[in-house]
Motif scaffolding. Sequence first.
Motif, PDB file in Angstrom:
ATOM      1  N   VAL A  93     -12.140  34.552  31.174  1.00 13.75           N
ATOM      2  CA  VAL A  93     -11.472  35.528  30.323  1.00 13.75           C
ATOM      3  C   VAL A  93     -12.284  36.811  30.274  1.00 13.75           C
ATOM      4  CG1 VAL A  93     -10.689  36.026  27.970  1.00 13.75           C
ATOM      5  CG2 VAL A  93     -10.423  33.712  28.919  1.00 13.75           C
ATOM      6  N   THR A  94     -11.597  37.923  30.445  1.00 16.83           N
ATOM      7  CA  THR A  94     -12.189  39.241  30.231  1.00 16.83           C
ATOM      8  C   THR A  94     -11.322  39.969  29.218  1.00 16.83           C
ATOM      9  OG1 THR A  94     -13.149  39.361  32.460  1.00 16.83           O
ATOM     10  CG2 THR A  94     -12.799  41.449  31.287  1.00 16.83           C
ATOM     11  N   LEU A  95     -11.893  40.307  28.087  1.00 14.72           N
ATOM     12  CA  LEU A  95     -11.093  40.866  26.984  1.00 14.72           C
ATOM     13  C   LEU A  95     -11.993  41.603  26.014  1.00 14.72           C
ATOM     14  CD1 LEU A  95      -8.372  41.013  25.448  1.00 14.72           C
ATOM     15  CD2 LEU A  95      -8.975  38.835  24.381  1.00 14.72           C
ATOM     16  N   GLN A  96     -11.593  42.811  25.651  1.00 12.32           N
ATOM     17  CA  GLN A  96     -12.340  43.578  24.652  1.00 12.32           C
ATOM     18  C   GLN A  96     -11.335  44.276  23.748  1.00 12.32           C
ATOM     19  OE1 GLN A  96     -15.309  46.210  26.195  1.00 12.32           O
ATOM     20  NE2 GLN A  96     -15.919  46.979  24.189  1.00 12.32           N
ATOM     21  N   VAL A  97     -11.325  43.895  22.469  1.00 12.26           N
ATOM     22  CA  VAL A  97     -10.400  44.485  21.509  1.00 12.26           C
ATOM     23  C   VAL A  97     -11.107  44.682  20.182  1.00 12.26           C
ATOM     24  CG1 VAL A  97      -8.296  43.539  22.543  1.00 12.26           C
ATOM     25  CG2 VAL A  97      -9.533  42.204  20.841  1.00 12.26           C
ATOM     26  N   GLU A  98     -10.572  45.601  19.374  1.00 13.38           N
ATOM     27  CA  GLU A  98     -11.102  45.877  18.042  1.00 13.38           C
ATOM     28  C   GLU A  98     -10.021  45.599  17.016  1.00 13.38           C
ATOM     29  OE1 GLU A  98     -14.143  46.756  17.268  1.00 13.38           O
ATOM     30  OE2 GLU A  98     -14.893  46.961  19.329  1.00 13.38           O
ATOM     31  N   GLN A  99     -10.358  44.800  16.015  1.00 13.47           N
ATOM     32  CA  GLN A  99      -9.472  44.529  14.883  1.00 13.47           C
ATOM     33  C   GLN A  99      -8.035  44.238  15.337  1.00 13.47           C
ATOM     34  OE1 GLN A  99     -10.433  44.126  11.530  1.00 13.47           O
ATOM     35  NE2 GLN A  99     -12.307  43.941  12.753  1.00 13.47           N
ATOM     36  N   THR A 100      -7.914  43.203  16.126  1.00 12.89           N
ATOM     37  CA  THR A 100      -6.632  42.772  16.679  1.00 12.89           C
ATOM     38  C   THR A 100      -6.310  41.380  16.155  1.00 12.89           C
ATOM     39  OG1 THR A 100      -7.019  44.084  18.654  1.00 12.89           O
ATOM     40  CG2 THR A 100      -5.376  42.351  18.838  1.00 12.89           C
ATOM     41  N   SER A 101      -5.046  41.096  15.955  1.00 13.51           N
ATOM     42  CA  SER A 101      -4.662  39.790  15.408  1.00 13.51           C
ATOM     43  C   SER A 101      -5.053  38.676  16.370  1.00 13.51           C
ATOM     44  CB  SER A 101      -3.155  39.751  15.148  1.00 13.51           C
ATOM     45  OG  SER A 101      -2.430  39.724  16.365  1.00 13.51           O
ATOM     46  N   LEU A 102      -5.418  37.527  15.793  1.00 12.44           N
ATOM     47  CA  LEU A 102      -5.781  36.376  16.604  1.00 12.44           C
ATOM     48  C   LEU A 102      -4.608  35.953  17.483  1.00 12.44           C
ATOM     49  CD1 LEU A 102      -7.762  34.124  17.358  1.00 12.44           C
ATOM     50  CD2 LEU A 102      -6.924  32.830  15.382  1.00 12.44           C
ATOM     51  N   GLU A 103      -3.389  36.060  16.969  1.00 15.29           N
ATOM     52  CA  GLU A 103      -2.203  35.685  17.739  1.00 15.29           C
ATOM     53  C   GLU A 103      -2.098  36.519  19.016  1.00 15.29           C
ATOM     54  OE1 GLU A 103       2.394  34.713  16.670  1.00 15.29           O
ATOM     55  OE2 GLU A 103       1.563  36.580  15.856  1.00 15.29           O
ATOM     56  N   ALA A 104      -2.333  37.835  18.912  1.00 17.20           N
ATOM     57  CA  ALA A 104      -2.265  38.710  20.082  1.00 17.20           C
ATOM     58  C   ALA A 104      -3.396  38.398  21.062  1.00 17.20           C
ATOM     59  CB  ALA A 104      -2.321  40.172  19.650  1.00 17.20           C
ATOM     60  N   LEU A 123      -3.883  32.450   9.592  1.00 18.66           N
ATOM     61  CA  LEU A 123      -4.897  32.448  10.641  1.00 18.66           C
ATOM     62  C   LEU A 123      -4.434  33.267  11.841  1.00 18.66           C
ATOM     63  CD1 LEU A 123      -7.580  31.419  11.796  1.00 18.66           C
ATOM     64  CD2 LEU A 123      -6.367  29.379  12.585  1.00 18.66           C
ATOM     65  N   ALA A 124      -3.179  33.138  12.229  1.00 23.14           N
ATOM     66  CA  ALA A 124      -2.652  33.886  13.372  1.00 23.14           C
ATOM     67  C   ALA A 124      -2.686  35.387  13.122  1.00 23.14           C
ATOM     68  CB  ALA A 124      -1.226  33.442  13.680  1.00 23.14           C
ATOM     69  N   ARG A 125      -2.523  35.777  11.859  1.00 27.86           N
ATOM     70  CA  ARG A 125      -2.488  37.210  11.527  1.00 27.86           C
ATOM     71  C   ARG A 125      -3.870  37.802  11.298  1.00 27.86           C
ATOM     72  NH1 ARG A 125       1.844  34.987   8.641  1.00 27.86           N
ATOM     73  NH2 ARG A 125       0.593  34.843   6.721  1.00 27.86           N
ATOM     74  N   GLU A 126      -4.892  36.978  11.196  1.00 27.59           N
ATOM     75  CA  GLU A 126      -6.243  37.479  10.935  1.00 27.59           C
ATOM     76  C   GLU A 126      -6.695  38.408  12.064  1.00 27.59           C
ATOM     77  OE1 GLU A 126     -10.769  35.737  10.356  1.00 27.59           O
ATOM     78  OE2 GLU A 126      -9.049  34.571   9.635  1.00 27.59           O
ATOM     79  N   ARG A 127      -7.276  39.540  11.690  1.00 25.60           N
ATOM     80  CA  ARG A 127      -7.713  40.537  12.671  1.00 25.60           C
ATOM     81  C   ARG A 127      -9.215  40.435  12.902  1.00 25.60           C
ATOM     82  NH1 ARG A 127      -4.291  44.654  14.006  1.00 25.60           N
ATOM     83  NH2 ARG A 127      -2.216  44.480  13.087  1.00 25.60           N
ATOM     84  N   ILE A 128      -9.558  40.384  14.190  1.00 20.44           N
ATOM     85  CA  ILE A 128     -10.966  40.273  14.554  1.00 20.44           C
ATOM     86  C   ILE A 128     -11.238  41.162  15.757  1.00 20.44           C
ATOM     87  CG2 ILE A 128     -11.237  37.927  13.665  1.00 20.44           C
ATOM     88  CD1 ILE A 128     -10.904  36.897  16.510  1.00 20.44           C
TER      89      ILE A 128
END
Length: 414
Positions: A93-104, A123-128
């Motif tokens: 996996v290669t992925l870099q995101v800011e404050q994005t929902s766990l579902e996405a 949990l799915a809506r939590e942003r990390i």
Amino acid sequence: MSFVVLCNEIRYGPLAAEQDLREQIARLVAALDAPQRSVRDSAEKELEALGWRILPELSEVVPSSPEVAQRLARIRERLIAQRVHQEAMESRVTLQVEQTSLEAILSAIQSQTGNTVIARGELARERISVSYHDAPFWKVIDGLAEQTRAEVTLESDGGVELLRNENPGKFFTQRQVTYAGPVRITVEKASNEQQNQTLAPRSAERMVLNVTLAWEPRLRPAMLWWGPVELMTASEVHHVLLPSRREIPIMGPRCGVETAVVVDGELGKGQGATIRGAFELVLPVCSETFRFARPGEKAIPARKRVGDVTVTLTSWSEKPEMVAVGLRAQYGEPHDAFASHRGWFYRWQAEIEGNGYRKTFDRLEALWLGDDGVELVYRFSGLPGPATAVRWTVPLAIVKIPAEFDIALEKLIQ
């Protein structure tokens, strides 16, 4: 699927549509018959570069010349070898995101790896925020679980779910995790309730360990050879916890198996005590349908070879409204995949064709089980007319994924 980060959300970039891909394949296949050798060579390289996902499309191509047939066979052999190699490797996996929902985030991981992982509700809506570069799939999932205070659970439909740990007493707190390619191995001390259910009374000096093997959800293994599992003390004395070479057929869309082992508490408390195990996943890949026309009197046996498998029509007998067909699949090397009458190969599909109809089989029996293949007889009854051909879908190759694990027990018994 490609993606970029915009406005702190994942947006998906355009991909070639399925129809566009088919047109591209058709154009390149036509170029395999071009007058100029340089054009033919270039088309062959471009087709191979499209990857193993075009194998189903290539199987439908009718070669326009012997050279096209030869080039297509060469391309398919290379793509099958590529697929076999990739199946045994862990997804990355290669992925870099800011404050994005766990579902996405999980959706992006699925698009990269083909592995279904879900989360629900809050949990799915939590942003990390996450940053992964070429990271192994299971390590990514465990990292997300730790970051969101969740548990990794295996679903009955073959997927993985991240489940919020709302009740700490519900889950195991003493756990060791290790990885072997596309497989995640966990060894954990069972809860007190499970200890009481598994152990006989007055067995307080013994403890129960749960061992779970979870493979990536994209995989569909046929069977698992599990064992031995041993406890090794500092004095290098081995105590067998599970016998060697236990065969476990994998039925349905599962992505893991588990078992419980009982360990003598005093042995487990010894300094340097470890639990060691070995297993082999047997994984069929690249299924393809072979078609044999109704043979003449002297046309049996009829053979076809693709990839690592030779498929043979061994018999064809007819009675009124009934046909029995013998079919054999034999692979290039032994895989221990055909050792049991509980075999996964009973799920291979066969159909009989006639004028205006196609019918699946009514009965099936095994004539031969070998180290490297199987021969089955399919019976078709109630046919509305004469049969003209039989179709049989089998894997083109079988991948064996062996692995070992070695886990210290010290943290499990604190």
